[in-house]
Design a protein around this motif. Structure first.
Motif, mmCIF file in Angstrom:
data_model
loop_
_atom_site.group_PDB
_atom_site.id
_atom_site.type_symbol
_atom_site.label_atom_id
_atom_site.label_comp_id
_atom_site.label_asym_id
_atom_site.label_seq_id
_atom_site.Cartn_x
_atom_site.Cartn_y
_atom_site.Cartn_z
ATOM 1 N N SER A 51 -0.218 12.775 3.815
ATOM 2 C CA SER A 51 -0.157 13.559 5.032
ATOM 3 C C SER A 51 1.284 13.426 5.707
ATOM 4 C CB SER A 51 -1.373 13.538 5.873
ATOM 5 O OG SER A 51 -1.297 14.013 6.911
ATOM 6 N N GLN A 52 1.630 12.441 6.175
ATOM 7 C CA GLN A 52 2.594 12.025 6.974
ATOM 8 C C GLN A 52 3.892 12.241 6.573
ATOM 9 O OE1 GLN A 52 2.271 7.494 8.203
ATOM 10 N NE2 GLN A 52 0.787 8.202 9.584
ATOM 11 N N MET A 53 4.258 12.008 5.038
ATOM 12 C CA MET A 53 5.343 12.543 4.458
ATOM 13 C C MET A 53 5.685 13.962 4.489
ATOM 14 S SD MET A 53 7.427 9.884 3.599
ATOM 15 C CE MET A 53 6.759 9.080 5.034
ATOM 16 N N THR A 54 4.423 14.569 4.256
ATOM 17 C CA THR A 54 4.659 16.007 3.942
ATOM 18 C C THR A 54 4.901 16.581 5.341
ATOM 19 O OG1 THR A 54 2.897 16.062 2.154
ATOM 20 C CG2 THR A 54 3.187 18.154 3.411
ATOM 21 N N ASP A 55 4.206 16.266 6.548
ATOM 22 C CA ASP A 55 4.454 16.778 7.952
ATOM 23 C C ASP A 55 5.838 16.341 8.193
ATOM 24 O OD1 ASP A 55 1.811 17.469 7.771
ATOM 25 O OD2 ASP A 55 1.105 16.003 9.029
ATOM 26 N N SER A 56 6.228 15.238 7.713
ATOM 27 C CA SER A 56 7.828 14.655 8.256
ATOM 28 C C SER A 56 8.726 15.635 7.576
ATOM 29 C CB SER A 56 7.997 13.406 7.804
ATOM 30 O OG SER A 56 9.194 12.960 8.047
ATOM 31 N N LEU A 57 8.514 15.910 6.358
ATOM 32 C CA LEU A 57 9.543 16.687 5.451
ATOM 33 C C LEU A 57 9.566 18.385 5.990
ATOM 34 C CD1 LEU A 57 11.402 17.437 3.490
ATOM 35 C CD2 LEU A 57 9.567 17.513 1.675
ATOM 36 N N LEU A 58 8.260 18.616 6.360
ATOM 37 C CA LEU A 58 8.279 20.330 6.839
ATOM 38 C C LEU A 58 8.711 20.388 8.342
ATOM 39 C CD1 LEU A 58 4.719 21.249 5.730
ATOM 40 C CD2 LEU A 58 6.886 22.036 4.682
ATOM 41 N N VAL A 59 8.793 19.350 9.174
ATOM 42 C CA VAL A 59 9.383 19.672 10.520
ATOM 43 C C VAL A 59 10.781 19.192 10.635
ATOM 44 C CG1 VAL A 59 7.228 19.392 11.621
ATOM 45 C CG2 VAL A 59 8.421 17.473 11.567
ATOM 46 N N SER A 60 11.470 18.743 9.477
ATOM 47 C CA SER A 60 13.022 18.044 9.475
ATOM 48 C C SER A 60 13.699 19.239 9.848
ATOM 49 C CB SER A 60 13.008 17.425 8.138
ATOM 50 O OG SER A 60 14.446 17.161 7.836
ATOM 51 N N PRO A 61 14.754 19.152 10.773
ATOM 52 C CA PRO A 61 15.676 20.285 10.847
ATOM 53 C C PRO A 61 16.372 20.600 9.490
ATOM 54 C CG PRO A 61 15.747 18.514 12.408
ATOM 55 C CD PRO A 61 14.991 18.000 11.679
ATOM 56 N N VAL A 62 16.876 19.718 8.736
ATOM 57 C CA VAL A 62 17.656 19.779 7.682
ATOM 58 C C VAL A 62 16.891 21.009 6.763
ATOM 59 C CG1 VAL A 62 18.547 18.914 5.686
ATOM 60 C CG2 VAL A 62 18.774 17.709 7.608
ATOM 61 N N VAL A 63 15.404 20.487 6.674
ATOM 62 C CA VAL A 63 14.772 21.355 5.737
ATOM 63 C C VAL A 63 14.392 22.831 6.433
ATOM 64 C CG1 VAL A 63 12.252 21.689 4.797
ATOM 65 C CG2 VAL A 63 13.421 19.642 4.468
ATOM 66 N N ASP A 185 12.282 9.547 4.731
ATOM 67 C CA ASP A 185 11.464 8.989 5.867
ATOM 68 C C ASP A 185 10.592 7.851 5.329
ATOM 69 O OD1 ASP A 185 10.249 8.553 7.906
ATOM 70 O OD2 ASP A 185 9.404 10.487 8.336
ATOM 71 N N GLU A 186 9.875 6.968 6.055
ATOM 72 C CA GLU A 186 8.865 6.071 5.349
ATOM 73 C C GLU A 186 7.781 5.964 6.472
ATOM 74 O OE1 GLU A 186 11.636 2.717 5.335
ATOM 75 O OE2 GLU A 186 11.080 1.991 7.204
ATOM 76 N N THR A 187 6.500 5.353 5.797
ATOM 77 C CA THR A 187 5.523 5.109 6.472
ATOM 78 C C THR A 187 4.758 3.885 6.302
ATOM 79 O OG1 THR A 187 3.326 6.014 7.093
ATOM 80 C CG2 THR A 187 3.975 6.225 5.055
ATOM 81 N N GLU A 188 4.230 3.069 7.181
ATOM 82 C CA GLU A 188 3.874 1.961 6.731
ATOM 83 C C GLU A 188 2.331 1.626 7.251
ATOM 84 O OE1 GLU A 188 7.603 -0.851 8.473
ATOM 85 O OE2 GLU A 188 6.607 0.504 9.877
ATOM 86 N N ILE A 189 1.917 0.803 6.451
ATOM 87 C CA ILE A 189 0.234 0.413 6.549
ATOM 88 C C ILE A 189 -0.015 -0.897 6.515
ATOM 89 C CG2 ILE A 189 -2.040 0.849 5.453
ATOM 90 C CD1 ILE A 189 -1.090 3.239 4.217
ATOM 91 N N ARG A 190 -0.666 -1.605 7.430
ATOM 92 C CA ARG A 190 -1.106 -3.091 7.542
ATOM 93 C C ARG A 190 -2.531 -2.905 7.522
ATOM 94 N NH1 ARG A 190 2.832 -5.951 9.790
ATOM 95 N NH2 ARG A 190 2.802 -7.757 7.980
ATOM 96 N N LYS A 191 -3.198 -3.913 6.528
ATOM 97 C CA LYS A 191 -4.529 -4.089 6.265
ATOM 98 C C LYS A 191 -4.831 -5.587 6.450
ATOM 99 C CE LYS A 191 -6.692 -1.121 3.474
ATOM 100 N NZ LYS A 191 -7.026 -0.591 2.222
ATOM 101 N N THR A 192 -5.832 -6.013 7.048
ATOM 102 C CA THR A 192 -6.228 -7.238 7.275
ATOM 103 C C THR A 192 -7.659 -7.740 6.723
ATOM 104 O OG1 THR A 192 -6.645 -7.364 9.529
ATOM 105 C CG2 THR A 192 -4.403 -8.139 8.897
ATOM 106 N N LYS A 193 -8.025 -8.766 6.237
ATOM 107 C CA LYS A 193 -9.472 -9.042 6.091
ATOM 108 C C LYS A 193 -9.592 -10.700 6.160
ATOM 109 C CE LYS A 193 -10.502 -10.228 1.812
ATOM 110 N NZ LYS A 193 -11.124 -10.054 0.301
#
Length: 200
Positions: A51-63, A185-193
């Motif tokens: 979702s984040q990658m798609t949204d980022s690409l679609l709103v990019s001025p270059v695209v 673009d890049e997105t990050e996820i951090r998970k802890t247990k």
């Protein structure tokens, strides 16, 4: 009398045991609900990065400039899994390409099906089984103008009380003619247990 009591006790025990047997129950769940079964890459993470990658690409001025007069043709190279886990990265690219196609701004060529397409066209051209006026001709397919590709990496740390996993998902869109990267673009996820101590 003792034998009768013993037999009755065994029968009662069997009845209680049978009555308490576990039964599996199947229910539908919410496919978009947050999954916290374990710390590994999961469906929630897949949905988030797609979702984040798609949204980022679609709103990019270059695209916006790329898609102003036409719907560019893209092919998706498989995501490289640089984690220590077995992750179905094809599901990530499937989700991203489906969302981009639904946007109406892009068209796609499926490089994973080129061999099957070639075999079908070859079948139509030979053997006299297909009407030659309706047969698909070689050399008519449209090539991709852009390539979408990316990496999924992770860093895992753990000790006796806590585990931590960090994921970084990076994507790029390359112009195949010029070799220029038009978007990234890049997105990050951090998970802890961690262990929780419960006092009684």
């Amino acid at each position: 009398m003792n034998k009768l009591i013993a037999f009755s006790t065994i029968a009662l025990t069997l009845t209680v045991t049978t009555a308490c047997t576990n039964k599996s129950v199947i229910r539908y769940g919410d496919a978009t609900a947050v999954e916290t079964t374990d710390i590994n890459f999961a469906s929630t993470d897949l949905q988030k990065v797609a979702s984040q990658m798609t949204d980022s690409l679609l709103v990019s001025p270059v695209v916006g400039t790329l898609t102003a007069n036409t719907r560019p043709v893209i092919f998706v190279e498989g995501i490289k899994n640089k984690t220590s886990e077995h992750i179905d990265t094809e599901s990530i690219t499937d989700s991203i390409s489906t969302k981009l196609l639904r946007s109406g701004k892009f068209r796609f060529v499926d490089m994973g099906r080129v061999t099957a397409a070639r075999e079908q066209i070859q079948f139509q051209q030979t053997g006299g089984m297909v009407d030659t006026n309706k047969a698909v001709q070689f050399g008519q397919q449209i090539g991709a103008q852009y390539m979408l590709y990316g990496n999924l990496a992770s860093i895992v740390k753990s000790n006796k009380d806590q585990s931590d996993v960090y994921y970084k998902f990076t994507m790029r869109l390359m112009d195949l003619q010029s070799g220029l990267v038009e978007w990234a673009d890049e997105t990050e996820i951090r998970k802890t247990k961690q262990k929780e101590f419960v006092s009684w």
